[in-house]
Design a protein around this motif. Sequence first.
Motif, short mmCIF file in Angstrom:
data_model
loop_
_atom_site.label_atom_id
_atom_site.label_comp_id
_atom_site.label_asym_id
_atom_site.label_seq_id
_atom_site.Cartn_x
_atom_site.Cartn_y
_atom_site.Cartn_z
N UNK A 60 41.48 47.63 34.99
CA UNK A 60 41.39 46.44 34.13
C UNK A 60 40.53 46.73 32.90
N UNK A 61 39.36 47.33 33.11
CA UNK A 61 38.49 47.63 31.97
C UNK A 61 39.08 48.72 31.10
N UNK A 62 39.89 49.62 31.70
CA UNK A 62 40.54 50.68 30.93
C UNK A 62 41.56 50.09 29.96
N UNK A 63 42.36 49.15 30.46
CA UNK A 63 43.34 48.49 29.60
C UNK A 63 42.65 47.68 28.51
N UNK A 64 41.56 46.98 28.89
CA UNK A 64 40.78 46.20 27.92
C UNK A 64 40.27 47.11 26.79
N UNK A 65 39.68 48.23 27.16
CA UNK A 65 39.10 49.15 26.18
C UNK A 65 40.17 49.74 25.27
N UNK A 116 49.96 41.75 12.96
CA UNK A 116 50.68 43.02 13.07
C UNK A 116 49.96 43.96 14.04
N UNK A 117 48.64 44.03 13.92
CA UNK A 117 47.85 44.89 14.80
C UNK A 117 47.91 44.39 16.24
N UNK A 118 47.83 43.07 16.43
CA UNK A 118 47.89 42.51 17.77
C UNK A 118 49.24 42.77 18.42
N UNK A 119 50.31 42.69 17.65
CA UNK A 119 51.64 42.95 18.18
C UNK A 119 51.73 44.36 18.76
N UNK A 120 51.27 45.35 17.98
CA UNK A 120 51.31 46.72 18.47
C UNK A 120 50.39 46.93 19.67
N UNK A 121 49.27 46.22 19.70
CA UNK A 121 48.31 46.40 20.80
C UNK A 121 48.84 45.86 22.12
N UNK A 122 49.64 44.78 22.06
CA UNK A 122 50.12 44.18 23.32
C UNK A 122 51.46 44.77 23.77
N UNK A 123 52.12 45.56 22.93
CA UNK A 123 53.42 46.13 23.34
C UNK A 123 53.31 46.97 24.61
N UNK A 124 52.26 47.81 24.79
CA UNK A 124 52.16 48.54 26.07
C UNK A 124 52.02 47.62 27.27
N UNK A 125 51.44 46.44 27.08
CA UNK A 125 51.32 45.48 28.19
C UNK A 125 52.67 44.87 28.53
N UNK A 126 53.59 44.89 27.56
CA UNK A 126 54.92 44.32 27.78
C UNK A 126 55.94 45.35 28.26
N UNK A 127 55.49 46.60 28.44
CA UNK A 127 56.37 47.62 29.00
C UNK A 127 56.82 48.72 28.06
N UNK A 140 39.27 55.26 27.28
CA UNK A 140 40.68 54.96 27.51
C UNK A 140 41.39 54.72 26.18
N UNK A 141 42.67 55.01 26.17
CA UNK A 141 43.47 54.84 24.98
C UNK A 141 44.94 54.81 25.38
N UNK A 142 45.84 55.02 24.43
CA UNK A 142 47.25 55.18 24.76
C UNK A 142 47.40 56.41 25.65
#
Length: 303
Positions: A60-65, A116-127, A140-142
């Motif tokens: 959880x903290x890894x995804x947050x970071x 625009x930045x938020x869109x790219x940041x949440x895309x990994x959470x959407x799959x 942690x990162x991509x």
Amino acid sequence: ILTILGNSAVLATAVKRSSLLKPPELLTVNLAVADIGMALSMYPLAIASAWNHAWLGGDASCVYYALLGFLFGVCSMMTLCAMAVIRFLVTNASKSNGNKITKNTVCILITFIWLYSLLWAILPLLGWGYYGPEPFGISCTIAWSKFHNSSNGFSFILSMFLLCTVLPALTIVACYLGIAWKVHKAYQEIQNIDRIPNAAKLEKKLTLMAVLISVGFLSSWTPYAAASFWSIFNSSDSLQPVVTLLPCLFAKSSTAYNPFIYYVFSKTFRCEVRKLQCCCGWRVRYVSSDTSAEHPVSTMWSG
């Protein structure tokens, strides 16, 4: 500490001079917000993990970071791109069109940058794409290493690389080359250096400051980008942990550079920092100097 202190001084100066801020200066404020946001929300967790010799908080903290790092990183890059474009437009605009860039326009642009930045940041959470730990284990990162055999991950990193890195970087370079050519031609037309107007000298100074800010950011993140792309096409075990750690630390140091650049180039910012130092921060009342009154444009960053 340098990031928080430096960018807090930038924000304090912006608040005290809010009525005098030019529209492009709002981008400088936005850049300071992104830098201080990264320092406050991410660095304490990374420091605690370093002392622990292992990542704290689990997945959880890894995804947050990673999400916040991606969000603030893209926001900073797009803000620098917007600064370059606006400086190019202002430099090439006629006097009659010089005031077309309003605060409302810049506020809309800043809102678009964050969305625009938020869109790219949440895309990994959407799959599309993944977040994961760095090879050295305390950040942690991509998840670059997962893209080696994943078409989903590879398409994400390729799209992100083109739209969030290459295109903005090329735009920044093209804009400042165009500005440099414009300034060079203008100086060629004025043979006597003593006849160069103060406005032209100020324009050159502001452009140099903006170039240094962009160069500092790009040079800080280039080693990290190189190490990340190496891990895409090769095993992460092929690089020693220290080889992946140092570029990451160098990239994060980019949040501390900008206030020093403002301090060197802006007389107004130097005066404000000295007042903050002498008067213990927020209790001092701002008194405009004669120089800043005559030249209100020479603030932190201006169009």
